[in-house]
Motif scaffolding. Structure first.
Motif, mmCIF file in Angstrom:
data_model
loop_
_atom_site.group_PDB
_atom_site.id
_atom_site.type_symbol
_atom_site.label_atom_id
_atom_site.label_comp_id
_atom_site.label_asym_id
_atom_site.label_seq_id
_atom_site.Cartn_x
_atom_site.Cartn_y
_atom_site.Cartn_z
ATOM 1 N N GLU A 306 0.840 -1.200 0.000
ATOM 2 C CA GLU A 306 0.000 0.000 0.000
ATOM 3 C C GLU A 306 0.880 1.257 0.000
ATOM 4 O O GLU A 306 0.634 2.209 -0.737
ATOM 5 N N ARG A 307 1.924 1.212 0.805
ATOM 6 C CA ARG A 307 2.835 2.357 0.856
ATOM 7 C C ARG A 307 3.499 2.556 -0.505
ATOM 8 O O ARG A 307 3.580 3.662 -1.044
ATOM 9 N N PHE A 308 3.952 1.447 -1.112
ATOM 10 C CA PHE A 308 4.621 1.515 -2.411
ATOM 11 C C PHE A 308 3.701 2.148 -3.466
ATOM 12 O O PHE A 308 4.108 3.021 -4.240
ATOM 13 N N TYR A 309 2.439 1.716 -3.489
ATOM 14 C CA TYR A 309 1.518 2.222 -4.510
ATOM 15 C C TYR A 309 1.063 3.653 -4.261
ATOM 16 O O TYR A 309 0.355 4.238 -5.092
ATOM 17 N N GLY A 310 1.493 4.225 -3.133
ATOM 18 C CA GLY A 310 1.223 5.635 -2.906
ATOM 19 C C GLY A 310 2.320 6.512 -3.499
ATOM 20 O O GLY A 310 2.222 7.743 -3.509
ATOM 21 N N LEU A 311 3.382 5.897 -4.018
ATOM 22 C CA LEU A 311 4.524 6.672 -4.525
ATOM 23 C C LEU A 311 4.261 7.135 -5.965
ATOM 24 O O LEU A 311 3.236 6.811 -6.565
ATOM 25 N N ASP A 312 5.255 7.851 -6.501
ATOM 26 C CA ASP A 312 5.155 8.444 -7.835
ATOM 27 C C ASP A 312 4.901 7.388 -8.933
ATOM 28 O O ASP A 312 5.522 6.312 -8.916
ATOM 29 N N ILE A 326 18.591 5.105 -8.626
ATOM 30 C CA ILE A 326 19.063 5.224 -7.239
ATOM 31 C C ILE A 326 18.067 6.047 -6.413
ATOM 32 O O ILE A 326 17.749 5.704 -5.277
ATOM 33 N N ILE A 327 17.576 7.119 -7.047
ATOM 34 C CA ILE A 327 16.619 7.977 -6.333
ATOM 35 C C ILE A 327 15.356 7.181 -5.991
ATOM 36 O O ILE A 327 14.819 7.260 -4.884
ATOM 37 N N ASP A 328 14.886 6.360 -6.973
ATOM 38 C CA ASP A 328 13.695 5.531 -6.711
ATOM 39 C C ASP A 328 13.952 4.639 -5.497
ATOM 40 O O ASP A 328 13.088 4.478 -4.624
ATOM 41 N N LYS A 329 15.135 4.016 -5.493
ATOM 42 C CA LYS A 329 15.432 3.055 -4.416
ATOM 43 C C LYS A 329 15.445 3.755 -3.067
ATOM 44 O O LYS A 329 14.902 3.242 -2.075
ATOM 45 N N LEU A 330 16.050 4.946 -3.040
ATOM 46 C CA LEU A 330 16.081 5.690 -1.776
ATOM 47 C C LEU A 330 14.665 6.055 -1.350
ATOM 48 O O LEU A 330 14.291 5.938 -0.190
ATOM 49 N N ARG A 331 13.868 6.459 -2.348
ATOM 50 C CA ARG A 331 12.484 6.856 -2.051
ATOM 51 C C ARG A 331 11.681 5.667 -1.484
ATOM 52 O O ARG A 331 10.892 5.819 -0.560
ATOM 53 N N ILE A 332 11.913 4.491 -2.066
ATOM 54 C CA ILE A 332 11.173 3.307 -1.603
ATOM 55 C C ILE A 332 11.591 2.938 -0.184
ATOM 56 O O ILE A 332 10.768 2.525 0.638
ATOM 57 N N LEU A 333 12.900 3.141 0.092
ATOM 58 C CA LEU A 333 13.396 2.683 1.396
ATOM 59 C C LEU A 333 13.303 3.735 2.501
ATOM 60 O O LEU A 333 13.402 3.395 3.672
ATOM 61 N N GLY A 335 11.739 6.790 4.945
ATOM 62 C CA GLY A 335 10.481 6.887 5.698
ATOM 63 C C GLY A 335 10.391 5.713 6.641
ATOM 64 O O GLY A 335 11.178 4.763 6.570
ATOM 65 N N LYS A 336 9.405 5.785 7.502
ATOM 66 C CA LYS A 336 9.253 4.718 8.485
ATOM 67 C C LYS A 336 8.653 3.494 7.795
ATOM 68 O O LYS A 336 7.560 3.563 7.239
ATOM 69 N N PRO A 337 9.382 2.365 7.792
ATOM 70 C CA PRO A 337 8.797 1.200 7.133
ATOM 71 C C PRO A 337 7.574 0.710 7.902
ATOM 72 O O PRO A 337 7.546 0.816 9.134
ATOM 73 N N PRO A 338 6.563 0.186 7.185
ATOM 74 C CA PRO A 338 5.368 -0.277 7.884
ATOM 75 C C PRO A 338 5.567 -1.644 8.542
ATOM 76 O O PRO A 338 4.674 -2.461 8.575
ATOM 77 N N VAL A 339 6.797 -1.903 9.019
ATOM 78 C CA VAL A 339 7.109 -3.156 9.723
ATOM 79 C C VAL A 339 8.035 -2.791 10.873
ATOM 80 O O VAL A 339 8.571 -1.682 10.917
ATOM 81 N N ALA A 340 8.252 -3.729 11.811
ATOM 82 C CA ALA A 340 9.143 -3.439 12.940
ATOM 83 C C ALA A 340 10.541 -3.124 12.413
ATOM 84 O O ALA A 340 11.091 -3.874 11.593
ATOM 85 N N LEU A 341 11.101 -2.005 12.886
ATOM 86 C CA LEU A 341 12.376 -1.538 12.341
ATOM 87 C C LEU A 341 13.491 -2.570 12.511
ATOM 88 O O LEU A 341 14.276 -2.814 11.600
ATOM 89 N N SER A 342 13.543 -3.219 13.686
ATOM 90 C CA SER A 342 14.649 -4.164 13.930
ATOM 91 C C SER A 342 14.557 -5.345 12.956
ATOM 92 O O SER A 342 15.558 -5.803 12.418
ATOM 93 N N ARG A 343 13.337 -5.786 12.666
ATOM 94 C CA ARG A 343 13.198 -6.907 11.726
ATOM 95 C C ARG A 343 13.522 -6.462 10.303
ATOM 96 O O ARG A 343 14.077 -7.223 9.508
ATOM 97 N N ALA A 344 13.186 -5.212 9.992
ATOM 98 C CA ALA A 344 13.520 -4.693 8.655
ATOM 99 C C ALA A 344 15.035 -4.660 8.483
ATOM 100 O O ALA A 344 15.569 -5.097 7.463
ATOM 101 N N VAL A 345 15.726 -4.169 9.516
ATOM 102 C CA VAL A 345 17.186 -4.065 9.438
ATOM 103 C C VAL A 345 17.798 -5.465 9.320
ATOM 104 O O VAL A 345 18.680 -5.719 8.497
ATOM 105 N N ASP A 346 17.297 -6.409 10.122
ATOM 106 C CA ASP A 346 17.807 -7.782 10.054
ATOM 107 C C ASP A 346 17.593 -8.375 8.657
ATOM 108 O O ASP A 346 18.477 -9.028 8.113
#
Ligand SMILES: Cc1cc2nc3c(=O)[nH]c(=O)nc-3n(C[C@H](O)[C@H](O)[C@H](O)COP(=O)(O)OP(=O)(O)OC[C@H]3O[C@@H](n4cnc5c(N)ncnc54)[C@H](O)[C@@H]3O)c2cc1C
Length: 357
Positions: A306-312, A326-333, A335-346
């Motif tokens: 849902e977050r992805f489909y809200g982008l450009d 590269i800009i797209d990738k930064l944009r996708i990544l 912001g606050k991910p809609p998942v637990a941050l520690s699990r996202a980092v792992d």
């Protein structure tokens, strides 16, 4: 050129769809005449985001591909012929006969490999005729505003004619199992919820496509007994985030059309090079898959989409074409991910593909 197919027709029982931007402009010239349905926009639906996106979307049926191949290739397509063994420059058919060629391309579809860490996009689709016309202006490629089940789940609907729809129940799951009955009942229920009364079911198709989290592409190729050229899923020529292979099949076909050296070695090297290059270009999508499958709880995966489909819209188009900047990738990544941050980092930094024994 001779093409062997074990079934009575080539192409199986598929509807292949693609965005116009997924294929190079030069290839669209020969590809688009194959498409039976063409739209100039598509929609997505999520609980907090409903959106129509610009951009052409097309679909080709396996029946149409088989008809065109019959017409153009005649008896160079030999159906009902199983291949028992392949070598770089010969095949052994099921009846034991052996045929030699300058080169052989193995396009027998996916085969499991311990060197690819995969999950699954699986679906059952019904082509149905409705009692009354629907009012859809174009495809809904994701309707995730539904009960989640067995991973990220959505309905995919293509309006072929005012009364004929393809409706698919699709799940991004950890396992490959499908129950045709259960998916069928869900499709009927979904149609009902949209006000579409089904008069007849015309066709059923199902698929289980690979979604890659990681792996070792060189080991995937090195594992073979002999250096046989490959195409399609057998060559891992698919988009890691969707398992879709049509755009890469088109690219390989165009490359092979320019091939001058048809020795088995040269054709093997061409197909392997293309597969390895695709793998190297698409690492970012495997990272996103890890976030989807390893960091998000299965029933919360829809939030990432849902977050992805809200982008450009341009960013979304480049994503499906496998050409994120590269800009797209930064944009996708960012912001606050809609998942637990520690699990996202792992999932991004500590991921190791399963050890191959
Ligand atoms: C229902 C469905 C819908 C899909 N939709 C899309 C889509 O919309 N867009 C997209 O890009 N991708 C889509 N895909 C994914 C992918 O593009 C297809 O799976 C695609 O057909 C894979 O192409 P392939 O050439 O690798 O293998 P296949 O199309 O599976 O072709 C392999 C062929 O080899 C034959 N074969 C296998 N073994 C032998 C043997 N021993 N001897 C002789 N013949 C043999 C099989 O019968 C088959 O016809 C879909 C897949 C499915 C199943």
């Amino acid at each position: 050129m001779v093409l062997f197919e074990q079934e009575s027709r080539i192409g199986g029982n598929h509807t292949w769809s693609f965005h116009g931007a997924d294929v190079p402009a030069g290839s669209r010239r020969w590809l688009l005449p194959l498409a039976e349905n063409n739209w100039d926009s598509y929609a997505v639906r999520f609980p907090h985001c409903q959106r129509t996106l610009p951009g052409s979307y097309h679909s080709i049926s396996s029946g149409r591909l088989a008809n065109v191949a019959d017409e153009r290739l005649g008896d160079r397509v030999r159906t009902g012929v199983g291949v028992k063994a392949v070598q770089p420059d010969s095949v052994v058919l099921d009846d034991g006969s052996r045929l030699e060629a300058r080169s052989v391309i193995d396009g027998r579809g996916p085969s499991p490999s311990p060197h690819l860490d995969i999950r699954f996009q699986k679906f059952v689709g019904w082509v149905v005729e409705l009692e009354n016309p629907h009012t859809l202006p174009g495809p809904i490629i994701m309707d995730a505003d539904i009960r989640q089940d067995d991973g990220y789940r959505f309905f995919y609907t293509l309006p072929f004619t005012p009364r004929i729809l393809l409706i698919e129940d699709t799940r991004f799951s950890d396992g490959p199992d499908i129950s045709n009955d259960e998916y069928g009942a869900e499709i009927a229920r979904y149609a009902d919820s949209q006000g579409w009364r089904i008069a007849r079911r015309l066709r059923v198709e199902e698929g289980v496509l690979p979604i890659t989290l990681g792996g070792d592409i060189e080991a995937f190729w090195d594992d073979a007994d002999a250096p046989v050229a490959r195409s399609g899923l057998r060559a891992a020529l698919f988009h890691p985030a969707t398992g879709y292979s049509l755009p890469n099949a088109v690219r390989l076909a165009d490359q092979l059309a320019l091939q001058r050296d048809w020795s088995a070695r040269a054709v093997f090297e061409r197909t392997r090079k293309q597969s390895v290059a695709l793998w190297q270009q698409t690492g970012f999508y495997r990272v996103l898959n890890r976030m989807l499958f390893l960091a998000a709880e299965p029933d919360q995966r829809w939030r990432i989409l849902e977050r992805f489909y809200g982008l450009d819209a341009g960013l979304i188009a480049r994503f499906y074409a496998g050409g994120s900047t590269i800009i797209d990738k930064l944009r996708i990544l960012t912001g606050k991910p809609p998942v637990a941050l520690s699990r996202a980092v792992d999932s991004v930094f500590r991921y190791r593909p399963p050890a191959v024994t």
